[in-house]
Design an enzyme around this catalytic site. Sequence first.
Site, mmCIF file in Angstrom:
data_model
loop_
_atom_site.group_PDB
_atom_site.id
_atom_site.type_symbol
_atom_site.label_atom_id
_atom_site.label_comp_id
_atom_site.label_asym_id
_atom_site.label_seq_id
_atom_site.Cartn_x
_atom_site.Cartn_y
_atom_site.Cartn_z
ATOM 1 N N ASP A 15 -4.450 5.585 19.714
ATOM 2 C CA ASP A 15 -3.750 5.482 18.472
ATOM 3 C C ASP A 15 -2.467 5.892 18.449
ATOM 4 O OD1 ASP A 15 -3.814 5.943 15.572
ATOM 5 O OD2 ASP A 15 -3.432 8.158 16.044
ATOM 6 N N SER A 16 -1.893 5.902 17.198
ATOM 7 C CA SER A 16 -0.273 5.961 17.487
ATOM 8 C C SER A 16 0.138 7.212 17.819
ATOM 9 C CB SER A 16 0.283 5.639 16.161
ATOM 10 O OG SER A 16 -0.191 6.174 14.903
ATOM 11 N N TYR A 47 3.346 4.594 13.387
ATOM 12 C CA TYR A 47 3.385 3.103 13.234
ATOM 13 C C TYR A 47 3.449 2.505 11.866
ATOM 14 C CZ TYR A 47 2.151 2.601 18.559
ATOM 15 O OH TYR A 47 2.025 2.758 19.688
ATOM 16 N N GLY A 48 2.968 3.254 10.872
ATOM 17 C CA GLY A 48 2.504 2.674 9.500
ATOM 18 C C GLY A 48 3.729 2.219 8.641
ATOM 19 N N CYS A 78 -7.173 3.482 15.151
ATOM 20 C CA CYS A 78 -5.906 3.310 14.437
ATOM 21 C C CYS A 78 -6.108 1.955 13.400
ATOM 22 C CB CYS A 78 -4.780 3.366 15.296
ATOM 23 S SG CYS A 78 -3.169 3.051 14.656
ATOM 24 N N ASN A 79 -6.011 2.290 12.273
ATOM 25 C CA ASN A 79 -6.149 1.238 11.284
ATOM 26 C C ASN A 79 -4.865 0.339 11.063
ATOM 27 O OD1 ASN A 79 -8.604 2.036 8.882
ATOM 28 N ND2 ASN A 79 -7.511 3.826 10.029
ATOM 29 N N THR A 80 -3.755 0.937 11.558
ATOM 30 C CA THR A 80 -2.490 0.273 11.681
ATOM 31 C C THR A 80 -2.345 -0.728 12.596
ATOM 32 O OG1 THR A 80 -1.294 2.061 10.395
ATOM 33 C CG2 THR A 80 0.099 0.468 11.341
ATOM 34 N N CYS A 188 -6.557 5.692 7.122
ATOM 35 C CA CYS A 188 -5.776 6.115 8.221
ATOM 36 C C CYS A 188 -6.626 7.145 8.896
ATOM 37 C CB CYS A 188 -4.529 6.439 7.925
ATOM 38 S SG CYS A 188 -3.294 7.320 9.172
ATOM 39 N N THR A 189 -6.572 6.922 10.396
ATOM 40 C CA THR A 189 -7.213 7.891 11.053
ATOM 41 C C THR A 189 -6.685 9.460 11.248
ATOM 42 O OG1 THR A 189 -6.382 7.307 13.382
ATOM 43 C CG2 THR A 189 -8.543 6.032 12.572
ATOM 44 N N HIS A 190 -5.426 9.675 10.835
ATOM 45 C CA HIS A 190 -4.901 10.898 10.793
ATOM 46 C C HIS A 190 -5.323 11.582 9.364
ATOM 47 C CE1 HIS A 190 -1.827 9.260 13.422
ATOM 48 N NE2 HIS A 190 -1.445 10.506 13.740
HETATM 49 N N1 DGL Z 1 -3.468 6.758 12.739
HETATM 50 C C1 DGL Z 1 -2.910 5.461 12.205
HETATM 51 C C2 DGL Z 1 -4.032 4.588 11.491
HETATM 52 O O1 DGL Z 1 -5.079 4.907 11.343
HETATM 53 C C3 DGL Z 1 -1.506 5.358 11.550
HETATM 54 C C4 DGL Z 1 -0.714 6.343 11.922
HETATM 55 C C5 DGL Z 1 0.705 5.828 11.772
HETATM 56 O O2 DGL Z 1 1.235 5.427 11.034
HETATM 57 O O3 DGL Z 1 1.528 5.793 12.989
HETATM 58 O O4 DGL Z 1 -3.367 3.843 10.730
#
Ligand code: DGL
Length: 256
Positions: A15-16, A47-48, A78-80, A188-190
């Site tokens: 993940d990011s 990352y997003g 990580c979805n992004t 988003c996994t966060h």
């Molecule tokens: N956890 C990441 C996701 O699922 C994104 C986090 C980020 O923006 O870095 O999209």
Amino acid sequence: MIRLASKNDYIAVFDSGVGGISVLRHLVRELPQERFWYYGDSANAPYGTRPTEQIRALTFAAAAHLMEQGIKALVLACNTATAAAAKALRAAYPELIIIGTEPALKVATDRFPGGTIAVLATPATLREGKFSRLVDRCAEECTLVRLPAPGLVELVESGRAESPETEALLAPLLAPWHGKLDAVVLGCTHYPFAASTIARLLGPGCAIIDGGPGIAAQTRRRLEQAGLLRTGEGALHWENSDPRLLELSKTLLKEG
Ligand code: DGL
């Protein structure tokens, strides 16, 4: 030199930053006999809010690093990163099992046909073609609300997932939808780490949909099909491009 997948090797989870731990906790439960290598790129998070090309380059760099550790599968938790790079990664490494993450919209639309469903995600995930195609497939009869939440990843990365700052950031975005949604998809996994605040702001009638369990089940299926499930004792190796995040990472896993 990149080593190819082989038996009894690591499952890399990427993940990011610390967000992928919300997926890792389901993976560890589903596959306790596996050896996991969790890599968070917190030095480059979020990352997003980056351009697609940058997200792709960072994801490729992380994947190459992880393949050097000897892995049999890569979970893009990580979805992004999935939206920006999964297709290109699969084309570049067709022999590697790659499991991506995308907003669990299908779970929501199956549960609430014709309902009002919000997807809370990073701006990058919501703008990618991959998301539009998912919407075309799943959300025909539903009313879909896109909710980009820039700033929330940073709060989770700084250990303030459930905090007055999170409440202040999300209230203007979510309070107008209080009592009006059937479900919110955490895209988003966060975000699962801020689920209590999200649930409070949206009201008790709104289901919170987290894709983590589905990704864990999919990982098991893919490994089973390939005959790569491991037996014996599991293990977990932590790595982060910003080692100051390792402590928080371990705490977040326990909280799950
Ligand atoms: N956890 C990441 C996701 O699922 C994104 C986090 C980020 O923006 O870095 O999209």
